[in-house]
Design a protein around this motif. Structure first.
Motif, PDB file in Angstrom:
ATOM      1  N   ALA A  72       0.833  -1.204   0.000  1.00 28.75           N
ATOM      2  CA  ALA A  72       0.000   0.000   0.000  1.00 28.75           C
ATOM      3  C   ALA A  72       0.868   1.254   0.000  1.00 28.75           C
ATOM      4  N   PHE A  73       1.916   1.263   0.811  1.00 23.32           N
ATOM      5  CA  PHE A  73       2.824   2.413   0.865  1.00 23.32           C
ATOM      6  C   PHE A  73       3.510   2.627  -0.478  1.00 23.32           C
ATOM      7  N   ASP A  74       4.000   1.549  -1.057  1.00 19.10           N
ATOM      8  CA  ASP A  74       4.677   1.649  -2.361  1.00 19.10           C
ATOM      9  C   ASP A  74       3.737   2.118  -3.462  1.00 19.10           C
ATOM     10  N   ALA A  75       2.441   1.845  -3.294  1.00 20.37           N
ATOM     11  CA  ALA A  75       1.446   2.271  -4.282  1.00 20.37           C
ATOM     12  C   ALA A  75       0.999   3.716  -4.047  1.00 20.37           C
ATOM     13  N   GLY A  76       1.519   4.361  -3.013  1.00 17.25           N
ATOM     14  CA  GLY A  76       1.209   5.760  -2.765  1.00 17.25           C
ATOM     15  C   GLY A  76       0.140   6.017  -1.714  1.00 17.25           C
TER      16      GLY A  76
END
Length: 87
Positions: A72-76
């Motif tokens: 989720a973090f890597d997806a923004g």
């Protein structure tokens, strides 16, 4: 004689839920019979003193949380909403 196990059983495919697998694990460990869990995800299974008799194919809930947060973090995404039934 094996306690709680039919003679000649060489391995067990565990139940689908973590509670089932934890109950089955006690019997498998006591009798030295491999137990494979297909979808049990409780971190309590990871913590078992099983001498290698219990294995699973699904990652624990603890690992799934870390992986999902990273994805989720890597997806923004910077905020999340979690809904659960408290029963």
């Amino acid at each position: 004689e094996l306690v709680g196990v039919t003679p000649g059983v060489s391995a067990v495919i565990g139940g689908s839920g973590s509670a089932d697998v934890l109950a089955e694990a006690a019997i498998a460990i006591a009798n030295g019979i491999p137990l494979m869990a297909g979808s049990a995800t409780s971190p309590a299974i990871t913590a078992l003193a099983d001498d290698g008799w219990v294995a699973r194919t699904a990652p624990s809930d603890a690992l799934q949380g870390v992986v999902n947060a990273r994805l989720a973090f890597d997806a923004g995404f910077r905020r999340v909403f979690v809904m659960h039934v408290n029963d």
